[in-house]
Design an enzyme around this catalytic site. Sequence first.
Site, short mmCIF file in Angstrom:
data_model
loop_
_atom_site.label_atom_id
_atom_site.label_comp_id
_atom_site.label_asym_id
_atom_site.label_seq_id
_atom_site.Cartn_x
_atom_site.Cartn_y
_atom_site.Cartn_z
N GLU A 113 0.86 -1.18 0.00
CA GLU A 113 0.00 0.00 0.00
C GLU A 113 0.89 1.22 0.00
OE1 GLU A 113 -2.89 -0.21 3.14
OE2 GLU A 113 -3.99 -1.81 2.15
N HIS A 230 -9.14 9.85 3.12
CA HIS A 230 -8.77 8.73 2.24
C HIS A 230 -8.99 9.21 0.81
CE1 HIS A 230 -8.46 4.86 0.37
NE2 HIS A 230 -8.11 4.32 1.52
N ARG A 276 -0.96 9.31 1.81
CA ARG A 276 -2.37 9.61 1.59
C ARG A 276 -2.71 11.09 1.50
NH1 ARG A 276 -5.65 5.30 5.25
NH2 ARG A 276 -5.07 3.62 3.86
N HIS A 337 -11.37 9.88 6.89
CA HIS A 337 -11.16 8.45 7.13
C HIS A 337 -10.65 8.16 8.54
CE1 HIS A 337 -10.46 4.35 5.92
NE2 HIS A 337 -9.15 4.42 6.12
N ARG A 372 -1.16 9.06 9.34
CA ARG A 372 -0.99 7.63 9.58
C ARG A 372 -0.60 6.89 8.30
NH1 ARG A 372 -4.46 3.28 8.87
NH2 ARG A 372 -6.14 4.69 8.31
#
Length: 524
Positions: A113, A230, A276, A337, A372
Amino acid sequence: MALETDFIVIGSGIAGLRAAIEIAQAGARVTVFTKQKTDDSNTQYAQGGVAVVLSDDDNAELHEEDTLYAGAGLCDVEAVKTLVEGGTRYIQELIEWGTEFDREGGKLIFTKEAAHSRRRILHAHGDATGKEISRALIAKARQEKNISILPFTATEGLIVRDGHCCGVRYIDALLKAPREMFAKAVILCTGGAGQIYLHTTNPEVATGDGMAMAYFAGAEIADIEFVQFHPTVLSLENAPRFLLSEAMRGEGGILRNKYGERFMFNYHELGELAPRDVVSRSIVAEMKRTGTRTAFLDMTEKDEEFLKHRFPKIYETCKFYGLNIAKDLLPVSPAVHYFMGGMRTDLDGRSTVTGLYGAGEVTCTGVHGANRLASNSLLEGLVFGARAGAAALADSQKSKVESRKSADTDIGHWTLDIELSTAVKKRVKRVMWERVGIGRNADDLRRAIKEFEQIEQAKLGIASRNFVAVAKLVAQGALWREESRGGHYRDDFPERDDEHFQVHSIQKLGAEISTSEKINFVVD
Ligand code: SIN
């Protein structure tokens, strides 16, 4: 006669269940409060997976480096080490307890990811990782005779006596009557606050009530201005916002604008796999530039059978809305998110209020810094849930449950207002989306705070009061932080400012915003 237990856990996601199991296995009684059904938590919706150092080409240093890079200079290094090093042990334990992660030829499959330098994400049933972990933990918790789970039981406040948190106020699910329960310690595992925004991937239960309860009980709230959007959330008229997992980009998904052009490399050298916050802001910039309301996720280079097997839930959900993920471009835009900030805790879940502990998204351990790393949140819930349970047990060895009623815990004065007012909810969600969103500025933030203060003038029920309080904390933190970093972007202060802001924001009831160089603190 007030009710008693040894320990109270609020929340039945990964952090809450793991904390409860830790306590129950040591022989103490633990009562788990949960607002809806036991399996209704953010954990249940986690698709992508859980990051863990278990593959042959990976090591703890690499996972730590990736986490620190995503955290944009605000991670507590000790917290990151605790997460990564504890993670391997606790995931292995989860497997022993029956969690079935996806395998090929008996070997665990690792996916990639954004911002991970290795393939280290475990997943289950393709894109139903949280659901599988939740299933295994609920089954394990049900085997423990010391655990009682109270579903459909909303807690509305923490009872603090002489500076010690010793119980909760809640609404009895059957009698619909206010009650109190006392314990040696309370562990908050209530998850995040995505619902304070108009568009979120979070379920209805994620209203931030745990953060508000902690704040009103006198606990410190840290870094709450850092809100993660997100990047790829399905964006269709008349359809709920549905997460299109980061793992889709990990498996080769491409982001395109309305002209079909791939654009992420114009913004960051890691392209679709940039952190992100970068991907989310790039999508917004590209939407603005091309005058559209969405960008598009393109999976069409992948084989349909592969996609069906790898992302079964996403495949079916998109099909329901008339999209074939192997053939169609999928309209996406960012939505809220995850909250990096929350109740400040040390590395064992202790808050700044004695007897009050926490784990998971409701807390801020400093592990995520300003942003994060993908798939670190299930790991966080697991590791810090276990540690909070163990610390609560150890710290309470000699204490007794306090169950005397006193004036400040008189339940006669409060009303049955478990329902969040629809008007308050709508207004707060819109203000947060429009004024405290992905790009922020001082004018908008001041106006948001003013609106929240106006709402607070009305006679509010506790659920509404909590909802507005969390929104106001985010706006206040965002106004104070005059820089851009991770999940917090100020259009009027677009640069990162390490000289003045490489510190954590701390908010506490009745006090001005203060700062701390570290989240982890020493308890007397
Ligand atoms: C996702 O599947 O993209 C969500 C995983 C996460 O938030 O860590």
